[in-house]
Design a protein around this motif. Structure first.
Motif: not given
Length: 267
Positions: A20-22, A26-28, A178-182
């Motif tokens: 959640a915190e990551r 990152f999504a911001q 698996y998601w990258s970028g986080f």
């Protein structure tokens, strides 16, 4: 990897509680979110000054903050408890109320006919049956209210072998990747892909009239931020954004709720 087995647990909760915190960090600014889906979704909401808005599946509160700064009073909820303090912190001092809530269950704490706008950004991919959710949205919507939501694009996901599995386009399939970028470790996220007809028909069956469909193109700023992704999303959409308007229901008809016994829907 695709899987047609339906789990009772919330796929969103299972995934986002682990990062959640990551995600909030990152999504911001992550191009897929900040320069693609979020601007397209928010543009469909239009002017919100003086309106009551429901942010369903609010995550860390990106949309809630923008809506409140645009003059709206916002009620937000998310199924992941770890997201609640993140959203509250982001919206501190703004007219935003945040609590836990599950899209796949009745929104019992919300009164009927109480919102002018409902936004659901990239949260419905974690819900197996859409009609009960849209039914609850219709119940809490005021006459003429707008519903705006975004999801993975059905055709984009169908073209990805990781999402479609062994079925046909017409099947609803549960898949995970698996998601990258986080950051690390990479989060494993499961969701559903479904045909476009299932999305649109669930809307019309629950008292919503389709108003606009957007297959977004990336903002020009993505050319610098991520040229490869800009080129990819300029060729074909990754998400679909939909706006619908609530229409009057006949007195003997009520929209299905999360505990609906609609044929084919299990809760």
């Amino acid at each position: 990897m695709a899987d047609t087995n339906e789990a009772d647990e919330s796929l969103g909760l299972a995934a986002y509680s682990t990062f959640a915190e990551r995600y909030a960090t990152f999504a911001q600014t992550k191009p897929h979110n900040a320069l693609y889906e979020r601007p397209a979704t928010m543009a469909l909401l239009g002017e919100v000054t003086g309106l009551r808005v429901l942010d369903a599946g609010c995550g860390p509160g990106f949309c809630s903050e923008k809506l409140a700064r645009g003059g709206a009073t916002v009620h937000a909820f998310d199924v992941t408890p770890e997201m609640i303090p993140l959203a509250r912190q982001r919206c501190v001092g703004l007219p935003v109320e945040v609590r836990t809530g599950d899209l796949s269950a009745p929104l019992d704490w919300l009164p009927s006919a109480s919102f002018d706008r409902i936004v659901c950004s990239l949260a419905l991919d974690y819900v197996r049956h859409l009609a009960p959710v849209f039914g609850e949205f219709r119940r809490v919507a005021r006459p003429g209210a707008l519903l705006v939501f975004s999801m993975g694009h059905p055709m984009r996901d169908w073209n990805d072998v990781r999402c479609r599995g062994d079925g046909t386009y017409f099947d609803t399939t549960r898949f995970g990747m698996y998601w990258s970028g986080f950051g690390e470790p990479k989060p494993y996220v499961q969701g559903y892909r479904r045909p476009l007809a299932d999305i649109l028909n669930a809307l019309s069956e629950t008292g919503w009239m389709l108003d606009r469909v957007v297959e977004p193109k990336p903002l020009d700023d993505m050319k610098v931020a991520d040229p490869r992704l800009f080129e990819e999303l300029s060729q074909a959409p990754g998400f679909i954004c939909i706006r619908a308007r609530s229409i009057p229901l006949s007195p003997e008809v009520s929209p299905p709720r999360g505990d609906s016994s609609i044929p084919g829907v299990t809760t």
